[in-house]
Scaffold this motif. Structure first.
Motif, short mmCIF file in Angstrom:
data_model
loop_
_atom_site.label_atom_id
_atom_site.label_comp_id
_atom_site.label_asym_id
_atom_site.label_seq_id
_atom_site.Cartn_x
_atom_site.Cartn_y
_atom_site.Cartn_z
N SER A 135 -26.72 2.58 -55.99
CA SER A 135 -26.29 2.68 -54.60
C SER A 135 -26.75 4.01 -54.02
N PRO A 136 -26.88 4.10 -52.68
CA PRO A 136 -27.25 5.38 -52.07
C PRO A 136 -26.27 6.49 -52.41
N GLY A 137 -24.96 6.15 -52.46
CA GLY A 137 -23.97 7.16 -52.80
C GLY A 137 -24.17 7.72 -54.20
N ALA A 138 -24.46 6.83 -55.16
CA ALA A 138 -24.71 7.29 -56.53
C ALA A 138 -25.95 8.16 -56.60
N ALA A 139 -26.96 7.82 -55.80
CA ALA A 139 -28.18 8.62 -55.77
C ALA A 139 -27.90 10.01 -55.21
N LEU A 140 -27.10 10.08 -54.13
CA LEU A 140 -26.76 11.38 -53.54
C LEU A 140 -25.98 12.26 -54.51
N GLU A 141 -25.17 11.64 -55.37
CA GLU A 141 -24.45 12.42 -56.38
C GLU A 141 -25.42 13.15 -57.30
N ALA A 142 -26.56 12.52 -57.55
CA ALA A 142 -27.56 13.13 -58.44
C ALA A 142 -28.39 14.19 -57.72
N THR A 143 -28.65 13.98 -56.41
CA THR A 143 -29.60 14.86 -55.72
C THR A 143 -28.95 15.92 -54.87
N GLY A 144 -27.71 15.72 -54.40
CA GLY A 144 -27.16 16.58 -53.37
C GLY A 144 -27.82 16.24 -52.04
N GLU A 145 -27.84 17.18 -51.11
CA GLU A 145 -28.47 16.92 -49.81
C GLU A 145 -29.89 16.41 -50.02
N ALA A 146 -30.22 15.35 -49.28
CA ALA A 146 -31.47 14.67 -49.59
C ALA A 146 -32.10 14.05 -48.35
N SER A 147 -33.38 13.77 -48.48
CA SER A 147 -34.08 12.96 -47.50
C SER A 147 -33.99 11.51 -47.97
N VAL A 148 -33.30 10.67 -47.21
CA VAL A 148 -33.13 9.26 -47.57
C VAL A 148 -34.19 8.48 -46.81
N GLU A 149 -35.17 7.94 -47.52
CA GLU A 149 -36.35 7.36 -46.90
C GLU A 149 -36.50 5.88 -47.27
N TYR A 150 -37.08 5.12 -46.35
CA TYR A 150 -37.34 3.70 -46.62
C TYR A 150 -38.22 3.57 -47.86
N LYS A 151 -37.88 2.61 -48.70
CA LYS A 151 -38.75 2.27 -49.83
C LYS A 151 -39.57 1.04 -49.43
N LEU A 152 -40.84 1.27 -49.19
CA LEU A 152 -41.71 0.19 -48.74
C LEU A 152 -42.18 -0.66 -49.91
N ASP A 153 -42.43 -1.92 -49.65
CA ASP A 153 -42.91 -2.84 -50.67
C ASP A 153 -44.43 -2.91 -50.58
N GLY A 154 -45.07 -1.77 -50.86
CA GLY A 154 -46.51 -1.68 -50.71
C GLY A 154 -47.20 -1.15 -51.96
N ALA A 155 -48.40 -0.63 -51.78
CA ALA A 155 -49.19 -0.08 -52.89
C ALA A 155 -49.26 1.43 -52.73
N ARG A 156 -48.96 2.16 -53.79
CA ARG A 156 -48.97 3.62 -53.76
C ARG A 156 -50.39 4.12 -53.58
N ILE A 157 -50.57 5.09 -52.68
CA ILE A 157 -51.89 5.69 -52.48
C ILE A 157 -51.75 7.21 -52.43
N GLN A 158 -52.79 7.89 -52.88
CA GLN A 158 -52.91 9.34 -52.76
C GLN A 158 -54.23 9.57 -52.03
N VAL A 159 -54.14 10.22 -50.87
CA VAL A 159 -55.33 10.37 -50.01
C VAL A 159 -55.74 11.83 -49.94
N HIS A 160 -57.02 12.07 -50.21
CA HIS A 160 -57.58 13.42 -50.16
C HIS A 160 -58.62 13.48 -49.04
N ARG A 161 -58.54 14.53 -48.24
CA ARG A 161 -59.57 14.77 -47.23
C ARG A 161 -60.09 16.18 -47.37
N SER A 162 -61.41 16.31 -47.47
CA SER A 162 -62.07 17.61 -47.49
C SER A 162 -63.11 17.61 -46.39
N GLY A 163 -62.80 18.29 -45.30
CA GLY A 163 -63.68 18.24 -44.15
C GLY A 163 -63.74 16.82 -43.60
N GLY A 164 -64.94 16.25 -43.60
CA GLY A 164 -65.09 14.90 -43.10
C GLY A 164 -65.05 13.84 -44.18
#
Length: 507
Positions: A195-224
């Motif tokens: 539950s969100p409450g149980a999660a907050l007990e573990a983290t303290g003040e937190a950013s509660v964000e939508y969990k999307l049902d998508g594919a994880r990506i890591q994007v790097h940009r160097s100049g262009g």
């Protein structure tokens, strides 16, 4: 170094539960290696050969079996070179050439070496040398601080290269390893709460964000130049031109972003995960458009943000990509966290991820600073075997044997998988046809009714909980397990652990 020395060390490591003994045995081995052998040996010890999978299956290994050599002669370098040849052989006559290479390799190997080589080729290597233990051994062998070794390995994504640098280089050179735009790092992972409450007990003040049902990506940009990587660090830039366009248009020079991409319907809601993954995995252009959403930023214009608190990273993200930031709210109030969770579910998303607002970005690690919350209990498990079906499923592999990851080796080999149940529920006709073909390709042995497979396939399983059971070695069994989907985007090492499942037992 003779390959047999490495094989004997793996046996010694696997035979003890003492972490200190494992580290000591591995450190002694690492000190005896020639510098050129270190990356190869580390890859073998961590069950991740430098070449990856070389396309040799169980039948080819069985056909290449030969009378074991009486005396050891193979070196670590010999095995590495043979794997290179197997990987690089292609074209007309490749099958015969690969078979010849494999027969020659096996004929030169002693009995223990043959078993080890087969494990390498089939992805079944279970050395007991988990990466955490091996990282500590690298620190011991090199005399370098373990935290410096861990950080360099995380940021480079290359434990073998880190081991070589740690053992042959200086501490300053090791400390100099940092984020490099264009070189992916291991993603931070989340624990699970009910539950969100149980999660907050573990983290303290937190950013509660939508969990999307998508594919994880890591994007790097160097100049262009923009590069996109999966959670497994595979380069998929060519598959996601729409993401390249978005990140290429941001008001900055250099950046590393962490996020997800998913397909949306006409009303802006998420399309089914299968549609996202079909588009994500396609090399050719498709009509389905994938939209990027970002929840973290690790680097911006020469400034590394890994060690800065999440609050600072969110501030940067809101400044550079406000239209593409995953929705969320900072709070310490369980009622607010619950409201955000309900909003996410109403929008068609999976749930929320609760992130400690003061936490740093721990690349490659799963801890209590990030906690995911879903309305149903779902866990990523590994398929160990599959039984032939009956009735209308006759001729199809149906009932899955499910295993949880056991990184500590509390219920078997460290790094292995502990069976926790079976299920045939939730399988569509399409999935039945697919897994019948796929699992026979991954077959390692069979009995009359069951095909045992390489433990490389991750499947997301929904359950109502767990119950104590003497039937399985972990002492628990899944309750009302059903298949949700296969997770081609996850490796078996990312499967949920037996410890996580056991924590569901009621006191």
């Amino acid at each position: 170094m003779l390959l047999l020395e490495l094989v004997e060390t793996t046996k010694a490591v696997s035979s003890t539960r003492s972490r200190l003994a494992k580290v000591d045995a591995l450190a002694q081995l690492l000190r005896r290696l020639e510098p050129a052998e270190i990356p190869t040996a580390v890859g073998l010890l961590s069950a991740k050969p430098r070449q990856g999978r070389v396309g040799v299956g169980w039948s080819a290994v069985a056909a290449a079996k030969a009378e074991p050599a009486a005396e050891p002669s193979l070196s670590v370098a010999d095995l590495d070179a043979a794997l290179d040849r197997l990987l690089g052989t292609a074209g007309t006559g490749a099958g015969a050439e690969r078979a010849a290479t494999l027969r020659k390799l096996m004929a030169a190997a002693t009995g223990p070496e043959q078993s080890f080589i087969a494990g390498v080729l089939l992805g079944e290597l279970r050395t007991g040398a988990l990466e955490g233990v091996l990282t500590d051994a690298v620190a011991r062998a090199s005399g370098k601080p373990v935290q410096a070794v861990r950080r360099a390995a995380m940021l480079s994504g290359d434990l073998g290269g880190t081991a070589l640098l740690a053992i042959t280089g200086t501490e300053a050179e090791l400390d100099a390893v940092g984020l490099v735009v264009g070189r992916p790092v291991l993603p931070m992972l989340a624990a699970t709460a009910t539950s969100p409450g149980a999660a907050l007990e573990a983290t303290g003040e937190a950013s509660v964000e939508y969990k999307l049902d998508g594919a994880r990506i890591q994007v790097h940009r160097s100049g262009g130049d923009v590069s996109i990587y999966t959670r497994n660090l595979a380069d998929v830039t060519h598959r996601l031109p729409e993401v390249v366009e978005v990140v290429g248009g941001l008001p900055l020079r250099d950046v590393i972003l962490d996020g997800e991409t998913l397909a949306l319907d006409e009303e802006g809601g998420p399309r089914p995960f299968q549609e996202t993954m079909a588009r994500f995995g396609a090399d050719a252009a498709r009509e389905t458009v994938l939209h990027p959403w970002f929840f973290d930023v690790l680097h911006i214009d020469g400034r590394d943000l890994l060690d800065e608190p999440l609050s600072a990273r969110i501030s940067v993200l809101e400044r550079i990509a406000p239209e593409h930031r995953i929705p969320g709210e900072v709070t310490a109030d369980p009622a607010v966290a619950e409201r955000v969770s309900q909003d996410a579910l109403a929008a068609g998303h999976e749930g929320v991820v609760v992130k400690a607002i003061g936490s740093t970005y721990a690349a490659g690690r799963r801890g209590s600073n990030w906690v995911k919350v879903k309305p149903v209990l779902t866990y990523d498990l590994v398929v160990l075997a599959c039984e032939w079906g009956s009735g209308r499923r006759t001729g199809m592999l149906s009932n899955l044997h499910l295993g949880a990851h056991d990184p500590k080796g509390e219920f078997g080999e460290p790094g292995g998988y502990v069976m926790v149940g079976k299920t045939f529920k939730g399988l569509t006709d399409e999935l039945l046809r697919w897994q019948t073909g796929r699992f026979q390709e991954l077959e390692v042995r069979r009995t009359t009714g069951t095909v045992w497979v390489e433990p490389v396939t991750v499947v997301e399983i929904a359950i109502d909980g767990v119950q104590q059971s003497p039937r399985y070695p972990g002492g628990i069994a899944l309750r009302f397990a059903r298949v949700k989907r296969y997770r081609d985007d996850k490796t078996p090492g990312e499967a949920d652990t037996i410890q996580t499942l056991r924590a569901l037992l009621r006191p």
